[in-house]
Write a protein that holds these residues in place. Sequence first.
Motif, short mmCIF file in Angstrom:
data_model
loop_
_atom_site.label_atom_id
_atom_site.label_comp_id
_atom_site.label_asym_id
_atom_site.label_seq_id
_atom_site.Cartn_x
_atom_site.Cartn_y
_atom_site.Cartn_z
N ARG A 133 -13.75 -4.57 -9.09
CA ARG A 133 -14.46 -4.47 -7.71
C ARG A 133 -13.25 -4.49 -6.69
O ARG A 133 -13.57 -3.75 -5.75
N ALA A 134 -12.56 -5.38 -6.71
CA ALA A 134 -11.52 -5.73 -5.63
C ALA A 134 -10.83 -4.12 -5.40
O ALA A 134 -10.61 -3.83 -4.42
N ALA A 135 -10.42 -3.66 -6.56
CA ALA A 135 -9.48 -2.25 -6.44
C ALA A 135 -10.47 -1.38 -5.82
O ALA A 135 -10.13 -0.40 -5.05
N ALA A 136 -11.83 -1.09 -6.20
CA ALA A 136 -12.69 -0.16 -5.77
C ALA A 136 -12.89 -0.45 -4.15
O ALA A 136 -12.89 0.50 -3.20
N THR A 137 -13.07 -1.77 -3.81
CA THR A 137 -13.29 -1.95 -2.31
C THR A 137 -12.16 -1.60 -1.63
O THR A 137 -12.21 -1.11 -0.50
N SER A 138 -10.86 -1.95 -2.13
CA SER A 138 -9.48 -1.63 -1.34
C SER A 138 -9.37 -0.18 -1.31
O SER A 138 -8.98 0.18 -0.13
N VAL A 139 -10.06 0.79 -2.15
CA VAL A 139 -9.86 2.29 -1.91
C VAL A 139 -11.06 2.58 -0.79
O VAL A 139 -10.67 3.48 -0.25
N LEU A 140 -12.17 1.91 -0.77
CA LEU A 140 -13.03 2.45 0.00
C LEU A 140 -12.75 1.75 1.62
O LEU A 140 -13.11 2.28 2.35
N HIS A 141 -12.18 0.73 1.64
CA HIS A 141 -11.77 0.16 2.90
C HIS A 141 -10.37 -0.23 3.10
O HIS A 141 -9.98 -1.52 2.87
N PRO A 142 -9.58 0.81 3.24
CA PRO A 142 -8.14 0.50 3.10
C PRO A 142 -7.70 -0.32 4.56
O PRO A 142 -8.36 -0.57 5.29
N ARG A 144 -6.17 -3.42 5.10
CA ARG A 144 -6.48 -4.84 5.32
C ARG A 144 -5.29 -5.92 4.99
O ARG A 144 -5.41 -6.90 4.33
N ASP A 145 -4.40 -5.66 6.07
CA ASP A 145 -3.24 -6.51 6.04
C ASP A 145 -2.48 -7.08 4.78
O ASP A 145 -2.44 -8.18 4.39
N GLY A 146 -2.31 -5.98 4.10
CA GLY A 146 -1.41 -6.21 2.86
C GLY A 146 -2.21 -6.50 1.61
O GLY A 146 -1.56 -6.73 0.50
N VAL A 147 -3.37 -6.69 1.75
CA VAL A 147 -4.46 -7.26 0.66
C VAL A 147 -4.41 -6.35 -0.26
O VAL A 147 -4.33 -6.39 -1.66
N GLU A 148 -4.56 -5.00 0.03
CA GLU A 148 -4.39 -3.85 -0.92
C GLU A 148 -3.37 -3.63 -1.90
O GLU A 148 -3.40 -3.60 -2.97
N GLU A 149 -2.02 -3.87 -1.35
CA GLU A 149 -0.88 -4.15 -2.04
C GLU A 149 -0.99 -5.12 -3.04
O GLU A 149 -0.55 -5.02 -4.20
N GLN A 150 -1.49 -6.22 -2.56
CA GLN A 150 -1.65 -7.49 -3.49
C GLN A 150 -2.48 -7.27 -4.54
O GLN A 150 -2.29 -7.51 -5.89
N ILE A 151 -3.63 -6.62 -4.42
CA ILE A 151 -4.62 -6.17 -5.41
C ILE A 151 -4.07 -5.16 -6.52
O ILE A 151 -4.27 -5.35 -7.61
#
Length: 193
Positions: A133-142, A144-151
Motif C-alpha cells: 500500500r505504501a509503495a502504491a501510494t508513493s507512486v500515486l503521490h510522489p 513527499r520529503d524523502g519518504v518515497e526513497e525510504q519506502i
Amino acid sequence: SSAMAESDDEEDDEEDDEEEDGNEAAASKKSKFKLKSATSETLTTLLAQALSSNDSVQLNIALQVTDRRLVEGTVRSLQALDAERVQSGESSASSTGYMSMLMGHIVRRMARRHSLVVPLGVWVKAILAATSRAAATSVLHPNRDGVEEQIAKEAREIALKLGPLRNFLNERVECFPQLLRLEGRLALLSEQL
C-alpha cells in the motif's frame, strides 16, 4: 559425518527453542503486557521498544497476538513511526526501519520453529500488505520529503529478508509429492490389515 552434524544442529535448535520457550514464559509472567487486553497502541509501543533494543523475548511475546485487525493496526502504526523517523531525520541512510527489522525477526523465528508458520503468517501478510500500500501510494503521490526513497529502501530490505522464507516454502513444496505417495502406501497397508 554430515548427517551427524545436522543431527547435532537440530538438537541444538531444539534446546534453543526449549530455552527460548522457558524465557518467554518467565518474561510474560514478569511483563506488564497482557495479551488478552492488547491494543494496537500498546502492541506498537512494545514492538518499537523491543525492536530498538533487540529484545527477542519481548518481540516473541508481542508476536503471540494473532488477531488480524490488531496486527494490521499495529503494522500501520509501526509504518507511521518509520515515516516519522525519516521526516524528523532520526533515521539515517544506514539505519533499518521497524518494518524490515520485524520481518527479519519473524522469518528467523519461522525458520527455527516451523510450527509457527501459520500464526506468524498473519504478521507477514500484514507487513507485505502495508508495504505494498505504501509503495502504491508513493507512486500515486510522489515528492513527499524523502519518504518515497525510504519506502523503496524498506521494500527492498523486506524482500531480502523474505529469502529464507521462500527457501523454506520451496523445500516444503518439493516434499509434498513424496508425502502424498507415502500417504497412499500407508492407506493401502491399513486397508489390507
